[in-house]
Design a protein around this motif. Structure first.
Motif, mmCIF file in Angstrom:
data_model
loop_
_atom_site.group_PDB
_atom_site.id
_atom_site.type_symbol
_atom_site.label_atom_id
_atom_site.label_comp_id
_atom_site.label_asym_id
_atom_site.label_seq_id
_atom_site.Cartn_x
_atom_site.Cartn_y
_atom_site.Cartn_z
ATOM 1 N N THR A 128 -4.291 -9.134 3.840
ATOM 2 C CA THR A 128 -5.576 -9.591 4.347
ATOM 3 C C THR A 128 -5.625 -9.367 5.857
ATOM 4 N N PRO A 129 -6.808 -9.339 6.455
ATOM 5 C CA PRO A 129 -6.877 -9.202 7.911
ATOM 6 C C PRO A 129 -6.098 -10.287 8.649
ATOM 7 N N ASP A 130 -6.142 -11.515 8.155
ATOM 8 C CA ASP A 130 -5.400 -12.591 8.810
ATOM 9 C C ASP A 130 -3.898 -12.320 8.790
ATOM 10 N N GLN A 131 -3.398 -11.743 7.709
ATOM 11 C CA GLN A 131 -1.967 -11.460 7.609
ATOM 12 C C GLN A 131 -1.550 -10.311 8.518
ATOM 13 N N ALA A 132 -2.432 -9.335 8.682
ATOM 14 C CA ALA A 132 -2.085 -8.156 9.469
ATOM 15 C C ALA A 132 -2.413 -8.306 10.948
ATOM 16 N N MET A 133 -3.248 -9.275 11.297
ATOM 17 C CA MET A 133 -3.735 -9.400 12.672
ATOM 18 C C MET A 133 -2.591 -9.536 13.676
ATOM 19 N N GLY A 134 -2.581 -8.641 14.663
ATOM 20 C CA GLY A 134 -1.605 -8.698 15.736
ATOM 21 C C GLY A 134 -0.240 -8.149 15.395
ATOM 22 N N ASP A 135 -0.023 -7.797 14.137
ATOM 23 C CA ASP A 135 1.281 -7.314 13.707
ATOM 24 C C ASP A 135 1.318 -5.781 13.748
ATOM 25 N N ASP A 136 2.517 -5.229 13.609
ATOM 26 C CA ASP A 136 2.694 -3.787 13.522
ATOM 27 C C ASP A 136 1.984 -3.297 12.262
ATOM 28 N N LEU A 137 0.953 -2.469 12.413
ATOM 29 C CA LEU A 137 0.171 -2.044 11.255
ATOM 30 C C LEU A 137 0.986 -1.211 10.275
ATOM 31 N N LYS A 138 2.023 -0.537 10.743
ATOM 32 C CA LYS A 138 2.843 0.260 9.828
ATOM 33 C C LYS A 138 3.465 -0.612 8.746
ATOM 34 N N LEU A 139 3.653 -1.890 9.030
ATOM 35 C CA LEU A 139 4.253 -2.797 8.057
ATOM 36 C C LEU A 139 3.274 -3.191 6.959
ATOM 37 N N HIS A 140 1.984 -2.897 7.141
ATOM 38 C CA HIS A 140 0.967 -3.366 6.211
ATOM 39 C C HIS A 140 0.167 -2.245 5.560
ATOM 40 N N LEU A 141 0.440 -1.014 5.923
ATOM 41 C CA LEU A 141 -0.257 0.106 5.287
ATOM 42 C C LEU A 141 0.348 0.384 3.909
ATOM 43 N N PRO A 142 -0.436 0.956 2.984
ATOM 44 C CA PRO A 142 0.084 1.265 1.647
ATOM 45 C C PRO A 142 1.314 2.165 1.736
ATOM 46 N N GLU A 143 2.310 1.873 0.918
ATOM 47 C CA GLU A 143 3.582 2.587 0.982
ATOM 48 C C GLU A 143 3.724 3.588 -0.155
ATOM 49 N N GLY A 144 4.712 4.470 -0.033
ATOM 50 C CA GLY A 144 5.104 5.366 -1.103
ATOM 51 C C GLY A 144 4.127 6.494 -1.359
ATOM 52 N N ALA A 145 4.427 7.220 -2.436
ATOM 53 C CA ALA A 145 3.595 8.377 -2.791
ATOM 54 C C ALA A 145 2.177 7.954 -3.135
ATOM 55 N N SER A 146 2.027 6.813 -3.811
ATOM 56 C CA SER A 146 0.688 6.356 -4.186
ATOM 57 C C SER A 146 -0.120 5.927 -2.973
ATOM 58 N N GLY A 147 0.566 5.520 -1.918
ATOM 59 C CA GLY A 147 -0.135 5.094 -0.710
ATOM 60 C C GLY A 147 -0.445 6.206 0.258
ATOM 61 N N LYS A 148 0.116 7.405 0.009
ATOM 62 C CA LYS A 148 -0.085 8.516 0.939
ATOM 63 C C LYS A 148 -1.558 8.854 1.100
ATOM 64 N N ARG A 149 -2.277 8.870 -0.008
ATOM 65 C CA ARG A 149 -3.705 9.185 0.033
ATOM 66 C C ARG A 149 -4.449 8.209 0.926
ATOM 67 N N TRP A 150 -4.097 6.919 0.819
ATOM 68 C CA TRP A 150 -4.810 5.895 1.585
ATOM 69 C C TRP A 150 -4.410 5.891 3.048
ATOM 70 N N ARG A 151 -3.166 6.244 3.339
ATOM 71 C CA ARG A 151 -2.765 6.381 4.739
ATOM 72 C C ARG A 151 -3.516 7.533 5.391
ATOM 73 N N GLN A 152 -3.742 8.609 4.617
ATOM 74 C CA GLN A 152 -4.488 9.746 5.155
ATOM 75 C C GLN A 152 -5.943 9.370 5.387
ATOM 76 N N LEU A 153 -6.557 8.653 4.427
ATOM 77 C CA LEU A 153 -7.933 8.208 4.620
ATOM 78 C C LEU A 153 -8.040 7.258 5.813
ATOM 79 N N PHE A 154 -7.059 6.398 5.975
ATOM 80 C CA PHE A 154 -7.015 5.483 7.122
ATOM 81 C C PHE A 154 -7.014 6.281 8.425
ATOM 82 N N ASN A 155 -6.166 7.305 8.501
ATOM 83 C CA ASN A 155 -6.068 8.114 9.719
ATOM 84 C C ASN A 155 -7.330 8.945 9.943
#
Length: 300
Positions: A128-155
């Motif tokens: 959630t935004p409250d959980q990610a607020m102020g923290d290193d965003l790399k720790l909260h982005l989708p991980e693994g092969a399934s998350g690659k698509r979403w990391r690309q869309l994020f970027n």
């Protein structure tokens, strides 16, 4: 301070077994729904637009991210002061990005943006935004092969937003840039919900939609009328007061102090406190005589 009433109640009331420390956990004593969790995105979409059924949903809220020497941190999310024209301009340029990926982007409000996906789509389960607020965003982005698509869309979304004319105009007048999106709250609308509540007072779209699914007509969170709602359903039913977004004097003076007075005077029988941390308390009128108990705070 809001801690005055809360400190008395959490010190003198009965501490109950904790619930799950989550949005769902804070509501499981008030509502029943299929499964163990539900989608904040689908519920808030239903509350905002009434069209959540039949699709999967993901929040893609406007955010402000700041990079430092080693990482990037989200400093704001949701309400960034966008006006309707700015939302429309940004949405127009984000729609092709997500459309090519098979999703429909929509920004019906300045603070809540959405992706619509076909049922059964694999959507990321992000913090959630409250959980990610102020923290290193790399720790909260989708991980693994399934998350690659979403990391690309994020970027890719960040690239579009970084160069967007809306942000140039906002920077010129000293407003915060909308330079990122935050994906969260994925899922579908629950098939049903049940509740024994006699009333729900909330300004959050997801709570209001859940109440409607359960057949309870939600009301706006209005401090001048909430006791009238309680009087109308007591003693047969309880009323949910969704106070999670209130702070300090607004919480203490408008809600907690009147509730404490109503409890002391017998106008209400008991109060139940459900915290997002999972901590739960029951406070009865007779508990005011437990003055010998030392004051204590909530768990950190």
């Amino acid at each position: 301070m809001a801690t005055s009433t809360l400190a008395r109640w959490t010190s003198r009331g009965d501490r109950l077994d904790p619930a799950q420390a989550s949005f769902e956990g804070s509501l499981d004593s008030c509502f029943d729904w299929p499964g163990r969790s539900f989608s904040v995105a689908a519920l808030s979409r239903q509350g905002d637009c009434g069209d959540a059924a039949g699709s999967a949903w993901l929040r893609a809220d406007p955010a402000h991210v700041r990079a430092d020497m080693t990482t990037a941190r989200m400093l704001a999310c949701g309400e960034l002061g966008l006006d309707p024209a700015e939302c429309a301009d940004i949405a127009r340029d984000l729609k092709p990005l997500f459309g090519d990926a098979g999703f429909e982007f929509d920004a019906p409000r300045s603070d809540r943006w959405y992706l619509r996906a076909p049922p059964g789509s694999q959507l990321p389960q992000c913090a959630t935004p409250d959980q990610a607020m102020g923290d290193d965003l790399k720790l909260h982005l989708p991980e693994g092969a399934s998350g690659k698509r979403w990391r690309q869309l994020f970027n890719d979304a960040q690239v579009i937003l970084h160069n967007h004319p809306v942000n140039s105009r906002r920077a010129a007048r000293g407003a915060v840039n909308v330079n990122s999106l935050w994906f969260w709250g994925a899922g579908v609308l629950p098939g049903f919900a049940r509740s024994a509540l006699g009333g729900v007072l909330s300004n959050r779209a997801e709570i209001r939609a859940l109440a409607q699914l359960a057949g309870v007509s939600p009301l706006a969170l209005e401090s001048r009328t909430w006791l009238e709602v309680v009087d109308a359903v007591a003693p047969a039913s309880a009323v949910l007061l969704d106070l999670v977004e209130l702070r300090d004097a607004a919480l203490q003076d408008d809600w907690l102090a009147p509730a404490e007075a109503a409890l002391r005077g017998g106008r209400i029988d008991q109060a139940m406190l459900n915290f997002a941390s999972g901590e739960r308390f029951r406070i009865r009128r007779s508990h005011r005589w437990r003055f010998w108990r030392p004051m204590r705070g909530l768990q950190a």
